[in-house]
Enzyme design. Structure first.
Site, PDB file in Angstrom:
ATOM      1  N   ASN A  84     -11.546   3.395  14.295  1.00 34.59           N
ATOM      2  CA  ASN A  84     -12.531   4.346  13.827  1.00 34.59           C
ATOM      3  C   ASN A  84     -13.629   3.562  13.108  1.00 34.59           C
ATOM      4  OD1 ASN A  84     -13.717   6.866  12.946  1.00 34.59           O
ATOM      5  ND2 ASN A  84     -11.689   7.768  13.262  1.00 34.59           N
ATOM      6  N   HIS A 114      -8.344 -16.675  -2.343  1.00 29.23           N
ATOM      7  CA  HIS A 114      -9.028 -17.611  -3.229  1.00 29.23           C
ATOM      8  C   HIS A 114      -8.090 -17.977  -4.372  1.00 29.23           C
ATOM      9  CE1 HIS A 114     -12.697 -17.010  -0.999  1.00 29.23           C
ATOM     10  NE2 HIS A 114     -12.470 -15.707  -1.044  1.00 29.23           N
ATOM     11  N   THR A 164       0.834  -5.388   1.014  1.00 29.96           N
ATOM     12  CA  THR A 164       0.917  -6.708   0.383  1.00 29.96           C
ATOM     13  C   THR A 164       2.090  -7.532   0.914  1.00 29.96           C
ATOM     14  OG1 THR A 164       2.307  -5.886  -1.413  1.00 29.96           O
ATOM     15  CG2 THR A 164      -0.082  -5.812  -1.758  1.00 29.96           C
ATOM     16  N   LYS A 165       3.028  -6.879   1.615  1.00 29.80           N
ATOM     17  CA  LYS A 165       4.235  -7.536   2.115  1.00 29.80           C
ATOM     18  C   LYS A 165       4.493  -7.107   3.543  1.00 29.80           C
ATOM     19  CE  LYS A 165       6.365  -7.790  -2.404  1.00 29.80           C
ATOM     20  NZ  LYS A 165       7.435  -7.371  -3.269  1.00 29.80           N
ATOM     21  N   LYS A 182      10.098   6.022   4.906  1.00 29.44           N
ATOM     22  CA  LYS A 182      11.210   6.429   5.736  1.00 29.44           C
ATOM     23  C   LYS A 182      11.221   5.622   7.033  1.00 29.44           C
ATOM     24  CE  LYS A 182       9.199  10.295   8.335  1.00 29.44           C
ATOM     25  NZ  LYS A 182       9.346  11.687   8.696  1.00 29.44           N
TER      26      LYS A 182
END
Length: 187
Positions: A84, A114, A164-165, A182
């Site tokens: 999109n 950084h 982040t993981k 879930k």
């Protein structure tokens, strides 16, 4: 002694104001500007331009303006890729996206990081870590995917999530930071 581009390619800290690094980014900015100037009423021209930007692509790709990237040639998408509006892919390192992937509006996929120290940031250092997105993934609107993340197959990332993981196969994740909500059915 390695050049800054060699350091970048090897996943090491590199000086991001280096002329060769800056030239790579300037080329991408020019191509993205050309892509974004193509009217939405000319999807064939948009597709031709995005194919010029990407490193590789499958069948049936559709990218909506605006689109911006750092390099372009590090972006590899599979078949049936749909985005999109307002996608940003900072592809200092490779971004590999599988088949049947949909990406919602205002999403950012980032491979560059950084230093955490002021001294390092004053040296204008960057370091890339690849992002991989599997097959049959739906990424909701306003999602942020951080450097080094791998998203598995049959995953849904809820709108507004910050990933982040790594995300395992067959999982719905949402939130800041994104957490598993879930397991999803395998069809």
């Amino acid at each position: 002694m390695k050049t800054e581009l060699q350091k970048l390619e090897d996943g090491e800290w590199y000086y991001f104001l280096d002329p060769a690094v800056a030239a790579r980014k300037a080329r991408a900015a020019k191509l993205c500007q050309e892509f974004n100037a193509i009217p939405a009423t000319d999807p064939d021209a948009q597709t031709a331009k995005i194919k010029e930007i990407f490193g590789s692509y499958g069948k049936n790709i559709s990218v909506q303006a605006t689109f911006n990237c750092d390099y372009g040639k590090n972006i590899h998408v599979g078949d049936d890729f749909l985005t999109n509006y307002n996608l940003i892919i900072l592809d200092i390192a490779p971004v590999t996206i599988g088949n049947h992937v949909m990406i919602g509006p205002n999403t950012g996929i980032y491979t560059v990081n950084h230093p955490m120290t002021a001294k390092g940031r004053r040296q204008y250092l960057g370091k890339g870590s690849p992002v991989t997105i599997g097959n049959d993934v739906w990424i909701g609107g306003s999602v942020t995917i951080l450097p080094g993340v791998t998203i598995g197959n049959n995953v849904v990332v809820g709108a507004g999530a910050v990933v982040t993981k790594d995300v395992p196969d067959n999982t719905l994740v949402a939130g800041v930071p994104a957490k598993p909500i879930k397991k999803l059915a395998v069809e």
